[in-house]
Design an enzyme around this catalytic site. Structure first.
Site, PDB file in Angstrom:
ATOM      1  N   CYS A 332       0.838  -1.203   0.000  1.00 21.60           N
ATOM      2  CA  CYS A 332       0.000   0.000   0.000  1.00 21.60           C
ATOM      3  C   CYS A 332       0.878   1.259   0.000  1.00 21.60           C
ATOM      4  CB  CYS A 332      -0.984  -0.029   1.160  1.00 21.60           C
ATOM      5  SG  CYS A 332      -2.394   1.092   0.920  1.00 21.60           S
ATOM      6  N   HIS A 436      -3.465  -5.461   1.152  1.00 25.85           N
ATOM      7  CA  HIS A 436      -3.144  -5.832   2.527  1.00 25.85           C
ATOM      8  C   HIS A 436      -3.547  -7.288   2.757  1.00 25.85           C
ATOM      9  CE1 HIS A 436      -2.208  -1.793   3.957  1.00 25.85           C
ATOM     10  NE2 HIS A 436      -3.290  -1.344   3.354  1.00 25.85           N
TER      11      HIS A 436
END
Length: 505
Positions: A332, A436
Site C-alpha cells: 500500500c 493488505h
C-alpha cells in the site's frame, strides 16, 4: 428482544481491552450464544474491510472472527485514523466522512452520539450478548461531556462495566482506585467487576493487595490474567513495539521499516507462522544492516513518511541494501514509496505537492480524494497463486512497464473484474502491491520465502504452514481457555444476566 451486554473499560490505553473483548467473544460463542462485538468509536491506523467495502477497526474485525460472525460496520460505526498531530480522517459507518481536527470533532459529538445509539440498538436486536469495548480511560474528565465511548456508551447500552488494569507497567492499584474516584457516583455503580491483566509473579504475594483493593472500591476482583504471548493482531496506538521482533534465530532476516505514520502493520503477523523467518522492527539506519528482506508497510501519510526516509538517511540505506542483494516488499503506502514519484496536487496529506520516491519501481502515484476500500481476490504473476486480501488507499499508481505488474485482480467486493495491481522490478527483487493481507496466503508466502532462500543459497522448504485462518482460530481458542482458567466465569455470567437496573444510572 434487546440483548444482554458486558462492557470492558480500562484504566488507560493498551491495558488489554481489545484482547480481553476478543477472548470474551470467543467464550460466549463457544458457550452457544449469539454474540457480537461493538466499539462506538475506535482510533487506529490498523483497519479492516467488511464484505460490503466498509472500513472498521482491526480489533472489531478480529472480535467478529472470534464470535464466528461476518464483520459489519455496525460493530464499529466510527473510526478515527490520525493523519496529523491534531487531526484525523473521520470514517462513519465504514465510509470516509472528512478530515477533522480535535476541536471540530468535539463539536460534532452530540450528533454522533445519537447515531451511535441507533446503530447499537439495531445490533442489540440481532444478538444474545454484545461485548462492548471502551476506549482509553473513562476517567478522562475533560472529555466526559457528550461521551459515547466509555461511561456514556455504558449508559446508552444499559450495560454493566468491567474495569481492566495493567499490572505489568506497575501502579495498577493506584490506577484502578484513581479511575474509580474520578467517576461520577452513578458511573461507579455501573462498574461490577475488576480484572487485573498481564500479571507475572506469585499470586499468593498479590492476593492481599486484591483484598485491600476490593475493600477500597467495593467492587470484586473477578480475575487475574497472566502475561501471555499469543499471535493475535494488535491495533493500539500505544502498541508495545518490543513484541514486534520475532525469532532472532530464523534463516531469513526480515527488516520492517517503522514509518512515523505506519498503518496496518498487522500485515506482518502471518510471517510469525514460519520458523525460518526472523523479524526486526527498524527505527535507526544503523540497525538495518543487510537483511534478506526489507518490508515497507502501509502508511497513513505516504508523503510525510517518504520525507522522513530521506531526512533520516533510511532511503539511502534501503537502496544500498537492495544493491547488496536484499529483497524489498512494499504494501500500500510502502508500494507508493517504492516508485519514482508521489504527487498530492490537492494537498490531501500535506502541503507538499510532489516528492520523489525510492525509484526502485518505475511508477508514479497520485493521491486522490476518493478512497478505495475493497475485499480483493487476485492471482500473482510470478508463482500463479490465489491471493485474498483487502485494499484501503487513496492513491492511484501508474506503472510505465505493463509487463512488470505483480497481480491480476479477478474480483473486488465479490464483483468480477480483470484489473492489474502492483509491480515487480526487472531484477525480480522488488515487489509492490496495494493488497493488505497478502502474507495471510500461505501458499504464496512460502513460495516467496523460498525465492529469498534460493537467492541466499539456502535450500527451499517444501512444507506449507497451516492456513492462517485456521491458525487464528486456534489462537482464539487458546485465548478463551486463558480467560476461563483465570476469571470467575460464574460471577461474570451473573453480572451479564443481572444487567443494569434503570435506577442505577
Amino acid at each position: 428482544m434487546k440483548s444482554k451486554s458486558i462492557m470492558v473499560q480500562g484504566t488507560a490505553s493498551s491495558v488489554g481491552k481489545s484482547i480481553l473483548c476478543t477472548g470474551l467473544c470467543r467464550v460466549f460463542y463457544k458457550d452457544g450464544y449469539n454474540v457480537n462485538p461493538f466499539k462506538s468509536q475506535n482510533m487506529s491506523l490498523n483497519s479492516a474491510i467488511t464484505c460490503d467495502g466498509g472500513e472498521i477497526g482491526r480489533a472489531q474485525y478480529m472480535q467478529a472472527e472470534a464470535s464466528n460472525k461476518v464483520p459489519s460496520v455496525k460493530m464499529n460505526p466510527i473510526l478515527l485514523k490520525p493523519n496529523s498531530d491534531r487531526g484525523s480522517q473521520v470514517i462513519i459507518n465504514g465510509k470516509v466522512f472528512k478530515n477533522m481536527d480535535a476541536v471540530d470533532y468535539y463539536k460534532f459529538k452530540p450528533q454522533l452520539k445519537k447515531d451511535v445509539s441507533k446503530i447499537y440498538n439495531k445490533l442489540s436486536d440481532e444478538s444474545d450478548i454484545i461485548v462492548i469495548e471502551g476506549a482509553g480511560s473513562p476517567a478522562e474528565i475533560n472529555l466526559n461531556k457528550e461521551d459515547f465511548v466509555n461511561m456514556g456508551m455504558a449508559k446508552i447500552a444499559k450495560s454493566p462495566v468491567i474495569l481492566v488494569g495493567d499490572i505489568d507497567k506497575g501502579g495498577v492499584f493506584a490506577s484502578i482506585v484513581g479511575t474509580m474516584m474520578l467517576l461520577k457516583e452513578d458511573e461507579r455503580k455501573m462498574v461490577r467487576g475488576v480484572i487485573i491483566n498481564k500479571f507475572r509473579g506469585s499470586y499468593e504475594i498479590l492476593k492481599p493487595g486484591l483484598k485491600m483493593l476490593e475493600d477500597i472500591i467495593k467492587v470484586p476482583v473477578l480475575g487475574v490474567i497472566p502475561y501471555f504471548n499469543l499471535n493475535l493482531e494488535d491495533e493500539d496506538s500505544a502498541t508495545d513495539w518490543s513484541k514486534f521482533n520475532f525469532n532472532s534465530k530464523g534463516d531469513i532476516d526480515v527488516a520492517v521499516i517503522k514509518l512515523p505514520h505506519m498503518s496496518n502493520f498487522t500485515d506482518i503477523n502471518p510471517l510469525k507462522m514460519y520458523d525460518d523467518v526472523s523479524i526486526r522492527l527498524i527505527e535507526k539506519v544503523e540497525d538495518l544492516k543487510n537483511p534478506n528482506l526489507i518490508i515497507i508497510p502501509g502508511s497513513k501519510n505516504t508523503i510525510k513518511d517518504m520525507e522522513y526516509l530521506k531526512s533520516s538517511g533510511m532511503n539511502s540505506a534501503i537502496l544500498n541494501c537492495h544493491s547488496n542483494g536484499s529483497f524489498v516488499f512494499g504494501i500500500c503506502g510502502g508500494f507508493q514509496i517504492l516508485g519514482s514519484k508521489i504527487k498530492d496536487p490537492n494537498n490531501i496529506e500535506s502541503n507538499i505537492t510532489s516528492i520523489e520516491g525510492l525509484n526502485l519501481i518505475n511508477s508514479v502515484t497520485e493521491i486522490k480524494t476518493d478512497k478505495t476500500t475493497t475485499l480483493t481476490e487476485a492471482r500473482d504473476k510470478i508463482f500463479n497463486c490465489n491471493i485474498k486480501g483487502y485494499e484501503i488507499h487513496m492513491g492511484k499508481t501508474l506503472i510505465d512497464d505493463n509487463n512488470s505488474n505483480f497481480l491480476v485482480i479477478n474480483s473486488r467486493n465479490e464483483e468480477t473484474c480483470n484489473d492489474i495491481d502492483g509491480a515487480i522490478s526487472k531484477d525480480k527483487r522488488v515487489f509492490g502491491t496495494y493488497i493488505h493481507g497478502i502474507f495471510d496466503n500461505s501458499e504464496f508466502t512460502r513460495k516467496f520465502l523460498n525465492l529469498i532462500r534460493k537467492n541466499a543459497g539456502m535450500d527451499e522448504i517444501k512444507e506449507t504452514p497451516k492456513d492462517y485462518w485456521e491458525f487464528k482460530n486456534e489462537e482464539y481458542d487458546k485465548l478463551a481457555d486463558i480467560i476461563r482458567n483465570n476469571v470467575d466465569m460464574k460471577k461474570l455470567y451473573e453480572i451479564v444476566n443481572e444487567g443494569i437496573d434503570e435506577t442505577d444510572n
